[in-house]
Design an enzyme around this catalytic site. Structure first.
Site, PDB file in Angstrom:
ATOM      1  N   HIS A 112      24.465  79.963  33.364  1.00 44.56           N
ATOM      2  CA  HIS A 112      24.276  78.502  33.356  1.00 44.56           C
ATOM      3  C   HIS A 112      25.594  77.821  33.737  1.00 44.56           C
ATOM      4  CE1 HIS A 112      23.210  74.552  31.867  1.00 44.56           C
ATOM      5  NE2 HIS A 112      22.110  74.956  31.278  1.00 44.56           N
TER       6      HIS A 112
ATOM      7  N   ASP B 209      16.355  68.472  37.308  1.00 42.02           N
ATOM      8  CA  ASP B 209      16.139  69.678  36.508  1.00 42.02           C
ATOM      9  C   ASP B 209      15.072  70.499  37.229  1.00 42.02           C
ATOM     10  OD1 ASP B 209      16.082  71.581  34.567  1.00 42.02           O
ATOM     11  OD2 ASP B 209      15.517  70.247  32.913  1.00 42.02           O
TER      12      ASP B 209
ATOM     13  N   GLU C  56      22.562  77.368  38.646  1.00 44.61           N
ATOM     14  CA  GLU C  56      22.407  78.549  37.790  1.00 44.61           C
ATOM     15  C   GLU C  56      21.667  79.666  38.527  1.00 44.61           C
ATOM     16  OE1 GLU C  56      20.459  77.153  34.152  1.00 44.61           O
ATOM     17  OE2 GLU C  56      21.166  75.145  34.630  1.00 44.61           O
TER      18      GLU C  56
END
Ligand code: BG6
Length: 281
Positions: free
Chosen positions: A153, A198, A255
């Site tokens: 991450h 996201d 990520e």
């Protein structure tokens, strides 16, 4: 069981140094979290450190460190009621260490403090040179198969969120967790940030490029099929205790992950994946 050991009053932090490139790296055995990579290649450019570490990050060992490279395992938070797993808040042991490399191990037994019933060992090899290589080696030490998700991450420091783009995503199918839409197709060859983002991109290419004003970071992933791009933007950032409201302007997370198809690991099975980060002009 390593993560049931009492936490020290101050968390240990280890600094690695690579003399030839005059670069340094900080890593905490708590969560095996790398929190800083100071690379000369990025000096005098817009980013002082390659990684963002929140000034409000909790470094007491009570929660995951907000910044650097937390490790997501054994599950990726796909919904708000899930977490990113317990590896990022476990205490890891140092297996091997030299001036510019370190290997940490998280050994889990089926009788540990978490409700994860599968024993495993998780080795994390960190090697600092002109670039930064992190390799994950997960071994099933139990008698039954288990499956897991995993990701690095990484919080990249940016000069300003308006200045950065991510290349390598065009044409990919993604899930948009903000809009709650699946099977979207990425249209942009230089993805820019203008609002909360996201997204889980599936079968992403192994080379992604994060371009900032004066430099670029090349992320090269191996055996991580997916990629997540995250920035909380202003509202979410102001709701998070370990971020300042305007911190969303200072980082993006890109990520490398194995998310869409959980990895199935048979008894004695070993899974490896790695990430290589380098800085270019
Ligand atoms: C990202 C997720 O990987 O991590 C987001 O896609 C999540 O949904 C973010 O908000 C931060 O998660 P956490 O648990 O560190 O606050």
């Amino acid at each position: 069981m390593t993560n049931s050991a009492p936490l020290p009053a101050t968390l240990e932090r280890i600094t690695l140094r690579h003399a030839a490139s005059q670069s340094e790296l900080d890593i905490y055995p708590f969560g095996a979290t790398i929190t800083a990579w100071r690379s000369r290649q990025a000096a005098n450019r817009s980013a002082k450190d390659i990684f963002f570490l929140s000034e409000r990050a909790d470094l007491s060992g009570k929660q995951a460190i907000r910044g650097g490279i937390p490790i997501i395992f054994p599950q990726f938070k796909a919904r708000p009621d899930q977490t990113h797993g317990f590896a990022r808040t476990a205490m890891w042991n140092i297996l091997k260490r030299s001036e510019d490399s370190i290997t940490l191990r998280f050994s889990h037994t089926s009788t540990g403090v978490t409700n994860w019933p599968h024993p495993f060992t998780f080795d994390y090899e960190v090697t600092l040179s002109e670039s930064l290589r992190t390799e994950l080696i997960i071994t099933n030490t139990g008698a039954t198969e288990f499956s897991f998700q995993c990701a690095l991450h990484t919080y990249f420091a940016v000069s300003h969120i308006d200045e950065v783009t991510v290349a390598g995503l065009a044409g990919l199918t993604y899930t948009d967790k903000v809009a709650r839409r699946e099977n979207c197709t990425e249209a942009s060859s230089a993805f820019a940030f203008t609002q909360e983002v996201d997204r889980i991109y599936f079968n992403a290419p192994d080379r992604l490029v994060l371009r900032d004003k004066a430099h670029a970071i090349i992320l090269h992933k191996t055996n991580f099929p997916d990629a997540v791009v995250w920035n909380p933007w202003s509202v979410k950032a102001s709701e998070m205790k370990d971020l300042k409201p305007d911190d969303y302007q200072r980082f993006v997370c890109v990520e490398a992950g194995a998310i869409a198809q959980p990895i199935r690991l048979a008894p004695h099975g070993v899974w490896r994946a790695s990430q290589l980060l380098s800085v270019s002009s």
